[in-house]
Motif scaffolding. Structure first.
Motif, PDB file in Angstrom:
ATOM      1  N   THR A 121      65.348  41.061  37.216  1.00  0.00           N
ATOM      2  CA  THR A 121      64.175  41.760  36.671  1.00  0.00           C
ATOM      3  C   THR A 121      63.068  41.969  37.697  1.00  0.00           C
ATOM      4  OG1 THR A 121      63.098  39.697  35.970  1.00  0.00           O
ATOM      5  CG2 THR A 121      64.610  40.752  34.397  1.00  0.00           C
ATOM      6  N   GLY A 122      63.026  41.145  38.738  1.00  0.00           N
ATOM      7  CA  GLY A 122      61.925  41.221  39.673  1.00  0.00           C
ATOM      8  C   GLY A 122      60.623  40.691  39.100  1.00  0.00           C
ATOM      9  N   ARG A 123      60.724  39.925  38.012  1.00  0.00           N
ATOM     10  CA  ARG A 123      59.531  39.407  37.338  1.00  0.00           C
ATOM     11  C   ARG A 123      59.413  37.901  37.549  1.00  0.00           C
ATOM     12  NH1 ARG A 123      59.965  42.311  31.364  1.00  0.00           N
ATOM     13  NH2 ARG A 123      59.922  44.500  32.060  1.00  0.00           N
ATOM     14  N   PRO A 124      58.190  37.357  37.462  1.00  0.00           N
ATOM     15  CA  PRO A 124      57.995  35.950  37.808  1.00  0.00           C
ATOM     16  C   PRO A 124      58.023  34.950  36.661  1.00  0.00           C
ATOM     17  CG  PRO A 124      55.869  37.030  37.644  1.00  0.00           C
ATOM     18  CD  PRO A 124      56.901  38.093  37.368  1.00  0.00           C
ATOM     19  N   ALA A 125      57.750  35.351  35.423  1.00  0.00           N
ATOM     20  CA  ALA A 125      57.451  34.395  34.356  1.00  0.00           C
ATOM     21  C   ALA A 125      58.666  34.080  33.482  1.00  0.00           C
ATOM     22  CB  ALA A 125      56.311  34.913  33.482  1.00  0.00           C
ATOM     23  N   ILE A 126      58.642  32.876  32.913  1.00  0.00           N
ATOM     24  CA  ILE A 126      59.677  32.404  31.986  1.00  0.00           C
ATOM     25  C   ILE A 126      58.980  31.825  30.752  1.00  0.00           C
ATOM     26  CG2 ILE A 126      61.599  30.803  31.626  1.00  0.00           C
ATOM     27  CD1 ILE A 126      62.266  32.867  33.744  1.00  0.00           C
ATOM     28  N   ILE A 127      59.524  32.117  29.578  1.00  0.00           N
ATOM     29  CA  ILE A 127      59.043  31.518  28.336  1.00  0.00           C
ATOM     30  C   ILE A 127      60.136  30.588  27.810  1.00  0.00           C
ATOM     31  CG2 ILE A 127      58.336  31.937  25.942  1.00  0.00           C
ATOM     32  CD1 ILE A 127      57.244  34.656  26.894  1.00  0.00           C
ATOM     33  N   ALA A 128      59.752  29.363  27.476  1.00  0.00           N
ATOM     34  CA  ALA A 128      60.681  28.382  26.926  1.00  0.00           C
ATOM     35  C   ALA A 128      60.086  27.814  25.638  1.00  0.00           C
ATOM     36  CB  ALA A 128      60.950  27.280  27.942  1.00  0.00           C
ATOM     37  N   ARG A 197      50.022  35.951  28.495  1.00  0.00           N
ATOM     38  CA  ARG A 197      51.117  36.399  29.353  1.00  0.00           C
ATOM     39  C   ARG A 197      51.525  37.834  29.010  1.00  0.00           C
ATOM     40  NH1 ARG A 197      52.495  34.483  33.991  1.00  0.00           N
ATOM     41  NH2 ARG A 197      52.414  32.367  33.115  1.00  0.00           N
ATOM     42  N   ASP A 198      51.259  38.750  29.929  1.00  0.00           N
ATOM     43  CA  ASP A 198      51.702  40.125  29.730  1.00  0.00           C
ATOM     44  C   ASP A 198      53.223  40.162  29.675  1.00  0.00           C
ATOM     45  OD1 ASP A 198      51.626  43.038  29.735  1.00  0.00           O
ATOM     46  OD2 ASP A 198      52.386  42.859  31.793  1.00  0.00           O
ATOM     47  N   PRO A 199      53.805  40.720  28.607  1.00  0.00           N
ATOM     48  CA  PRO A 199      55.270  40.701  28.502  1.00  0.00           C
ATOM     49  C   PRO A 199      55.975  41.408  29.649  1.00  0.00           C
ATOM     50  CG  PRO A 199      54.290  42.128  26.838  1.00  0.00           C
ATOM     51  CD  PRO A 199      53.168  41.348  27.438  1.00  0.00           C
ATOM     52  N   GLY A 200      55.279  42.336  30.305  1.00  0.00           N
ATOM     53  CA  GLY A 200      55.886  43.031  31.435  1.00  0.00           C
ATOM     54  C   GLY A 200      56.077  42.149  32.650  1.00  0.00           C
ATOM     55  N   SER A 201      55.510  40.923  32.621  1.00  0.00           N
ATOM     56  CA  SER A 201      55.684  39.986  33.736  1.00  0.00           C
ATOM     57  C   SER A 201      56.741  38.927  33.447  1.00  0.00           C
ATOM     58  CB  SER A 201      54.354  39.294  34.047  1.00  0.00           C
ATOM     59  OG  SER A 201      53.989  38.406  32.993  1.00  0.00           O
ATOM     60  N   VAL A 202      57.349  38.977  32.256  1.00  0.00           N
ATOM     61  CA  VAL A 202      58.284  37.937  31.830  1.00  0.00           C
ATOM     62  C   VAL A 202      59.713  38.317  32.204  1.00  0.00           C
ATOM     63  CG1 VAL A 202      59.191  36.625  29.868  1.00  0.00           C
ATOM     64  CG2 VAL A 202      56.756  37.244  29.937  1.00  0.00           C
ATOM     65  N   ALA A 203      60.352  37.479  32.986  1.00  0.00           N
ATOM     66  CA  ALA A 203      61.745  37.716  33.360  1.00  0.00           C
ATOM     67  C   ALA A 203      62.688  37.372  32.219  1.00  0.00           C
ATOM     68  CB  ALA A 203      62.101  36.898  34.596  1.00  0.00           C
ATOM     69  N   ALA A 204      62.428  36.238  31.546  1.00  0.00           N
ATOM     70  CA  ALA A 204      63.384  35.774  30.528  1.00  0.00           C
ATOM     71  C   ALA A 204      62.721  34.840  29.537  1.00  0.00           C
ATOM     72  CB  ALA A 204      64.557  35.052  31.189  1.00  0.00           C
ATOM     73  N   ILE A 205      63.287  34.803  28.352  1.00  0.00           N
ATOM     74  CA  ILE A 205      63.005  33.773  27.358  1.00  0.00           C
ATOM     75  C   ILE A 205      64.237  32.878  27.287  1.00  0.00           C
ATOM     76  CG2 ILE A 205      62.522  33.267  24.938  1.00  0.00           C
ATOM     77  CD1 ILE A 205      60.986  35.877  24.774  1.00  0.00           C
ATOM     78  N   LEU A 206      64.025  31.590  27.491  1.00  0.00           N
ATOM     79  CA  LEU A 206      65.117  30.611  27.538  1.00  0.00           C
ATOM     80  C   LEU A 206      65.119  29.800  26.253  1.00  0.00           C
ATOM     81  CD1 LEU A 206      67.272  28.854  29.013  1.00  0.00           C
ATOM     82  CD2 LEU A 206      65.366  27.608  30.065  1.00  0.00           C
ATOM     83  N   MET A 207      66.256  29.764  25.559  1.00  0.00           N
ATOM     84  CA  MET A 207      66.321  29.122  24.244  1.00  0.00           C
ATOM     85  C   MET A 207      67.651  28.407  24.054  1.00  0.00           C
ATOM     86  SD  MET A 207      66.066  30.954  20.497  1.00  0.00           S
ATOM     87  CE  MET A 207      65.931  29.967  19.003  1.00  0.00           C
ATOM     88  N   GLU A 208      67.594  27.233  23.465  1.00  0.00           N
ATOM     89  CA  GLU A 208      68.804  26.587  22.968  1.00  0.00           C
ATOM     90  C   GLU A 208      69.124  27.190  21.593  1.00  0.00           C
ATOM     91  OE1 GLU A 208      68.814  21.995  24.017  1.00  0.00           O
ATOM     92  OE2 GLU A 208      66.794  22.690  23.540  1.00  0.00           O
TER      93      GLU A 208
END
Length: 430
Positions: A121-128, A197-208
């Motif tokens: 994605t070229g993006r820096p952020a992760i949401i967990a 967090r601007d969603p355009g900066s989010v690479a991924a959402i990580l979820m179990e």
């Protein structure tokens, strides 16, 4: 006779021991310590031994490969067993997930998945998610929030990480229905996008797809489906951590299949190789192309011994119809656990899917029963049953039996557990 106390000074205290057992051997559902005492093992390496200890098919596959080749560096040469293993995983993985990078443990797979998402994605952020555990390396610790002790003293951790509540009753306002829990968790994600967090900066959402150490919590399907739509709308990759919940534990080969949602990247591990260390990052061919030569690596991942064990595991799953057994025995276990909930006031919840089941203990005045749980575990151990806790407050008892277990073995363990719960409940209410 060797005792743990004699050798404790040689081992780092970071790897905390919940027992002082020294195990000599294992077979199927049982382990024996060096004194010859037998225990029914409902931990199984924390859901590692999907087929129980030392399954003959897996042992024979390992022996045959060890006599030929241990390793020769997979970044230079190929192994037939590893190539076949990758193909078999692609056949089983949902959607277009068809390409695997093999590694050694869950944290390593988490690190790889985060790197892949950022590379693509070229993006820096992760949401967990709060309540999650993804490993103990710095990157994996950065996205772990099942207990503050795992993060203590390591700041600053990896930057660009945000957490939102997992859609569970324990993380939502008291008394919320499943629909309200879904709305609450999605609302917290919306607030994150609006304020922080601007969603355009989010690479991924990580979820179990089913939380492991966080309590064996099954999320509402509606939440996960909506999360998939949100990710698609913002160009965010969805990563599912299937390290504990995958490989048949929930009654489907991958837990996400229960939710009818396909991730963009999936991490796998634990049960892959019948007791040997193995993990992997699985994604689509397109996404994996973001990893050009040298952009990720490892020395031992996908070695031929592990791959041979992994193929034996998959062969046994298919020929012994292991998933059918998980569902049948899982239904039996679920009914028995619901019975415990009805009979014992200290058992306040019974939850899970397949053979990924847990009960929750609380005091009758509503306080979290972490102390009750630990006493129950100690008493079970004294009676020959090995168990493991879960949940942020340490008041969940997770049951990670082999996936080829039987109703008789379930009843054998539950007889011990029920005897222990009877004593604990009497002390609590009297």
């Amino acid at each position: 006779m060797i005792t743990y106390a004699d050798y404790e000074s040689y081992l780092s205290p970071a790897l905390y021991k919940t027992t002082d057992l020294i195990i000599d051997r294992g077979a199927g559902s049982y382990i024996w310590d060096t004194s010859g005492r037998r225990y029914l093992d409902w931990v199984q390496g924390i859901a590692v031994n999907a087929l129980g200890h030392c399954h003959p098919r897996v042992v024979e596959a390992i022996k045959a490969q060890v006599e030929k080749l241990l390793t020769a560096s997979f970044n230079m040469v190929n192994y037939e067993s590893t190539l076949l293993w990758a193909e078999r995983i692609a056949e089983l993985a949902p959607g277009e997930l068809s390409t695997t990078f093999f590694s050694n443990g869950g944290a390593e797979a988490t690190d790889g998945a985060l790197k892949l998402a950022k590379a693509y994605t070229g993006r820096p952020a992760i949401i967990a998610f709060k309540g999650s555990i993804h490993g103990r390396t710095i990157a994996a610790t950065s996205v772990t929030a099942s207990n503050a002790k795992y993060r203590k003293g390591y700041d600053p951790l990896m930057s660009g990480i945000d957490f939102i509540p997992y859609p569970s009753a324990s993380q939502a306002p008291a008394g919320f229905t499943p629909d309200q829990i879904t709305d609450y968790a999605l609302g917290q994600l919306d607030d994150l996008f609006s304020y922080i967090r601007d969603p355009g900066s989010v690479a991924a959402i990580l979820m179990e797809p089913v939380q492991g150490e966080g309590g064996y919590v099954v999320p509402p399907t509606g939440f996960v489906k909506t999360l998939r739509e949100i990710c698609d709308g913002h160009g965010i990759l969805l990563i599912f951590d299937e390290i504990q919940a995958g490989y048949g534990r929930t009654g489907k080969f991958f837990a996400s299949e229960n939710l009818d949602v396909v991730p963009d990247i999936m991490t796998i591990g634990k049960a892959m190789a019948g007791g040997l260390a193995a993990s992997g990052v699985v994604s689509t061919h397109e996404i994996m192309q973001a990893w050009g030569p040298g952009r990720h690596g490892g020395t031992f991942g996908g070695n031929p011994v592990v791959a041979s064990a992994g193929l034996a595991v998959l062969d046994e799953f298919k020929e012994a119809k292991v998933l059918d057994n998980v569902n049948a025995v899982g239904d039996h276990l679920a009914a028995r656990l619901e019975g415990l909930k009805e009979r014992y006031p200290i058992v306040t919840d019974a939850r899970g899917l397949g053979l990924m089941r847990a009960i929750e203990l609380n005091h009758v005045d509503g306080r979290p029963g972490g102390d009750l749980l630990e006493q129950v575990r100690r008493d079970c151990l004294d009676k020959g049953l090995l168990t493991l806790s879960c949940g942020v407050r340490g008041n969940g008892l997770r049951l990670a039996t082999p996936l080829n277990t039987t109703t008789d073995l379930i009843d054998e363990g539950l007889a011990i557990l029920e005897d222990v719960l009877t004593n604990a409940n009497e002390k609590e209410v009297n």
